[in-house]
Motif scaffolding. Structure first.
Motif, PDB file in Angstrom:
ATOM      1  N   UNK A  85      60.529   9.864 -27.172  1.00 52.69           N
ATOM      2  CA  UNK A  85      59.777   8.932 -26.334  1.00 52.69           C
ATOM      3  C   UNK A  85      59.211   9.640 -25.109  1.00 52.69           C
ATOM      4  N   UNK A  86      59.978  10.572 -24.551  1.00 55.78           N
ATOM      5  CA  UNK A  86      59.521  11.304 -23.368  1.00 55.78           C
ATOM      6  C   UNK A  86      58.343  12.214 -23.702  1.00 55.78           C
ATOM      7  N   UNK A  87      58.475  12.985 -24.768  1.00 60.19           N
ATOM      8  CA  UNK A  87      57.411  13.917 -25.148  1.00 60.19           C
ATOM      9  C   UNK A  87      56.138  13.148 -25.515  1.00 60.19           C
ATOM     10  N   UNK A  88      56.297  12.046 -26.230  1.00 58.41           N
ATOM     11  CA  UNK A  88      55.129  11.247 -26.605  1.00 58.41           C
ATOM     12  C   UNK A  88      54.466  10.634 -25.372  1.00 58.41           C
ATOM     13  N   UNK A  89      55.262  10.163 -24.428  1.00 58.06           N
ATOM     14  CA  UNK A  89      54.702   9.551 -23.217  1.00 58.06           C
ATOM     15  C   UNK A  89      53.873  10.558 -22.430  1.00 58.06           C
ATOM     16  N   UNK A  90      54.370  11.787 -22.317  1.00 64.89           N
ATOM     17  CA  UNK A  90      53.616  12.801 -21.581  1.00 64.89           C
ATOM     18  C   UNK A  90      52.349  13.188 -22.336  1.00 64.89           C
ATOM     19  N   UNK A  91      52.434  13.273 -23.654  1.00 58.62           N
ATOM     20  CA  UNK A  91      51.252  13.603 -24.458  1.00 58.62           C
ATOM     21  C   UNK A  91      50.163  12.549 -24.266  1.00 58.62           C
ATOM     22  N   UNK A  92      50.555  11.291 -24.231  1.00 65.26           N
ATOM     23  CA  UNK A  92      49.569  10.219 -24.055  1.00 65.26           C
ATOM     24  C   UNK A  92      49.031  10.197 -22.622  1.00 65.26           C
ATOM     25  N   UNK A  93      49.860  10.580 -21.665  1.00 63.08           N
ATOM     26  CA  UNK A  93      49.382  10.707 -20.290  1.00 63.08           C
ATOM     27  C   UNK A  93      48.321  11.801 -20.207  1.00 63.08           C
ATOM     28  N   UNK A  94      48.584  12.929 -20.857  1.00 61.30           N
ATOM     29  CA  UNK A  94      47.613  14.017 -20.859  1.00 61.30           C
ATOM     30  C   UNK A  94      46.323  13.601 -21.559  1.00 61.30           C
ATOM     31  N   UNK A  95      46.442  12.853 -22.638  1.00 63.64           N
ATOM     32  CA  UNK A  95      45.252  12.371 -23.344  1.00 63.64           C
ATOM     33  C   UNK A  95      44.404  11.485 -22.433  1.00 63.64           C
ATOM     34  N   UNK A  96      45.057  10.640 -21.653  1.00 61.40           N
ATOM     35  CA  UNK A  96      44.318   9.772 -20.734  1.00 61.40           C
ATOM     36  C   UNK A  96      43.612  10.598 -19.657  1.00 61.40           C
ATOM     37  N   UNK A  97      44.239  11.698 -19.221  1.00 60.54           N
ATOM     38  CA  UNK A  97      43.594  12.589 -18.250  1.00 60.54           C
ATOM     39  C   UNK A  97      42.345  13.216 -18.847  1.00 60.54           C
ATOM     40  N   UNK A  98      42.467  13.690 -20.078  1.00 55.39           N
ATOM     41  CA  UNK A  98      41.326  14.315 -20.743  1.00 55.39           C
ATOM     42  C   UNK A  98      40.196  13.304 -20.958  1.00 55.39           C
ATOM     43  N   UNK A  99      40.542  12.071 -21.203  1.00 54.94           N
ATOM     44  CA  UNK A  99      39.509  11.047 -21.385  1.00 54.94           C
ATOM     45  C   UNK A  99      38.757  10.783 -20.086  1.00 54.94           C
ATOM     46  N   UNK A 100      39.473  10.802 -18.968  1.00 52.83           N
ATOM     47  CA  UNK A 100      38.825  10.562 -17.674  1.00 52.83           C
ATOM     48  C   UNK A 100      38.082  11.790 -17.172  1.00 52.83           C
ATOM     49  N   UNK A 101      38.583  12.967 -17.528  1.00 56.60           N
ATOM     50  CA  UNK A 101      37.981  14.227 -17.068  1.00 56.60           C
ATOM     51  C   UNK A 101      37.721  15.098 -18.299  1.00 56.60           C
ATOM     52  N   UNK A 102      36.596  14.869 -18.965  1.00 60.14           N
ATOM     53  CA  UNK A 102      36.360  15.531 -20.253  1.00 60.14           C
ATOM     54  C   UNK A 102      36.233  17.046 -20.126  1.00 60.14           C
ATOM     55  N   UNK A 103      35.940  17.560 -18.939  1.00 63.37           N
ATOM     56  CA  UNK A 103      35.841  19.004 -18.717  1.00 63.37           C
ATOM     57  C   UNK A 103      37.209  19.682 -18.714  1.00 63.37           C
ATOM     58  N   UNK A 104      38.261  18.899 -18.502  1.00 63.27           N
ATOM     59  CA  UNK A 104      39.593  19.461 -18.299  1.00 63.27           C
ATOM     60  C   UNK A 104      40.083  20.249 -19.512  1.00 63.27           C
ATOM     61  N   UNK A 105      39.766  19.769 -20.714  1.00 67.76           N
ATOM     62  CA  UNK A 105      40.223  20.469 -21.920  1.00 67.76           C
ATOM     63  C   UNK A 105      39.636  21.869 -22.004  1.00 67.76           C
ATOM     64  N   UNK A 106      38.401  22.039 -21.514  1.00 61.20           N
ATOM     65  CA  UNK A 106      37.779  23.359 -21.521  1.00 61.20           C
ATOM     66  C   UNK A 106      38.428  24.281 -20.493  1.00 61.20           C
ATOM     67  N   UNK A 107      38.981  23.702 -19.440  1.00 63.40           N
ATOM     68  CA  UNK A 107      39.572  24.511 -18.366  1.00 63.40           C
ATOM     69  C   UNK A 107      40.972  24.998 -18.712  1.00 63.40           C
TER      70      UNK A 107
END
Length: 297
Positions: free
Chosen positions: A151-173
């Motif tokens: 549950x912890x690992x999945x929660x952080x993964x989904x948090x990171x996904x939400x960051x990438x959705x808001x800041x699409x440049x972040x994945x390239x960085x």
């Protein structure tokens, strides 16, 4: 950092110090070649970079001179304002749309003032990434002891996904082969490793597991910026684009060479988008990690 950028940054620092001053000549390409022992192509890239950043300009009959306004004068916004503004630009235009000159223009300040706060674009992107990560810390109310590692690992993964959705440049960085030393980004990895502590993995497997999950999310998120750019260029979202391709798709499938693809595409309950792709892969990845837990002696 590339050789030409290192030289350009050194010359930019000299300009910032007023040596040479506005209107005065800078080193020619041949002088750069002689002083730094580089080829003409590299020296030319140095001058081109300084010109693109608005630090120098060509003056007929004289050569390349320091541009008026290149040397900072008076007070300028602090580093935090610079980083926040850079994030806003990147959110709208991607990292390709972000330059020191573009940032300076947005803040109505001389380009060279930027270099008082950051050495180059790489450092700026590092600060941008770390600020985004700082604003999105790992879930503070969760722990592997209470909620379970999965549950912890999945929660952080989904948090990171939400960051990438808001800041699409972040994945390239983000890079996992040449990672930028961003403390708040590293805290994400540390938190995942702590969640995996109870699986009995050795330190290598524990670190690789944490990075594998983060890299899966990041790898899927790379498509977000491409998707946004394609929509901007075509004026069509994914669904509209697919409808526009129906005739061509039908012609390809009519050959009968792709029966399984045809079955999927014609299915009424067909479901596929980046969120679906992320969820499918993430669950299988977590299933696999569950199988790697050490067997008690």
């Amino acid at each position: 950092m590339s050789v030409y950028r290192r030289i350009a940054d050194e010359l930019a620092a000299r300009i910032a110090a007023g040596e040479p001053g506005p209107g005065q000549r800078i080193m020619s390409t041949r002088q750069i070649m002689a002083e730094y022992g580089v080829a003409m192509a590299t020296a030319t890239k140095v001058i081109t970079h300084l010109r693109d950043e608005g630090l120098v300009r060509a003056k007929p009959g004289v050569g390349t001179v320091v541009a008026v306004g290149a040397v900072p004068a008076g007070s300028a916004p602090g580093r935090d304002v610079l980083v926040r503004t850079a994030i806003t630009i990147a959110d709208a235009e991607g990292l390709t749309g972000l330059s020191m000159r573009r940032l300076a223009g947005e803040l109505s300040m001389p380009t060279m003032s930027i270099y008082k706060h950051v050495a180059d674009k790489e450092e700026l992107v590092l600060l941008m990434m770390d600020k985004v990560m700082a604003a999105n810390p790992p879930p503070p109310g969760m722990s592997a002891e209470r909620d379970g590692w999965r549950a912890c690992v999945e929660a952080l993964a989904r948090l990171q996904w939400s960051m990438y959705r808001r800041h699409t440049w972040l994945a390239q960085a983000v890079s996992f082969t040449r990672p930028l030393l961003a403390p708040h980004a590293m805290a994400h990895t540390e938190w995942t490793m702590r969640a995996l502590e109870g699986l009995g993995l050795d330190h290598n497997a524990q670190f690789c597991a944490a990075v594998t999950v983060a890299n899966y999310v990041r790898g899927t998120a790379v498509n977000l910026e491409e998707e946004a750019r394609a929509e901007q260029e075509s004026g069509l979202d994914d669904q509209q684009w697919m409808r526009a391709q129906q005739q061509r798709m039908a012609a390809v499938l009519a050959t009968g060479k792709l029966p399984l693809m045809a079955r999927f595409i014609s299915a009424e309950d067909r479901a596929f988008d980046l969120d679906t792709l992320l969820d499918f892969g993430l669950q299988r990845l977590l299933d696999g990690l569950d199988q790697t837990r050490a067997t008690p002696p």
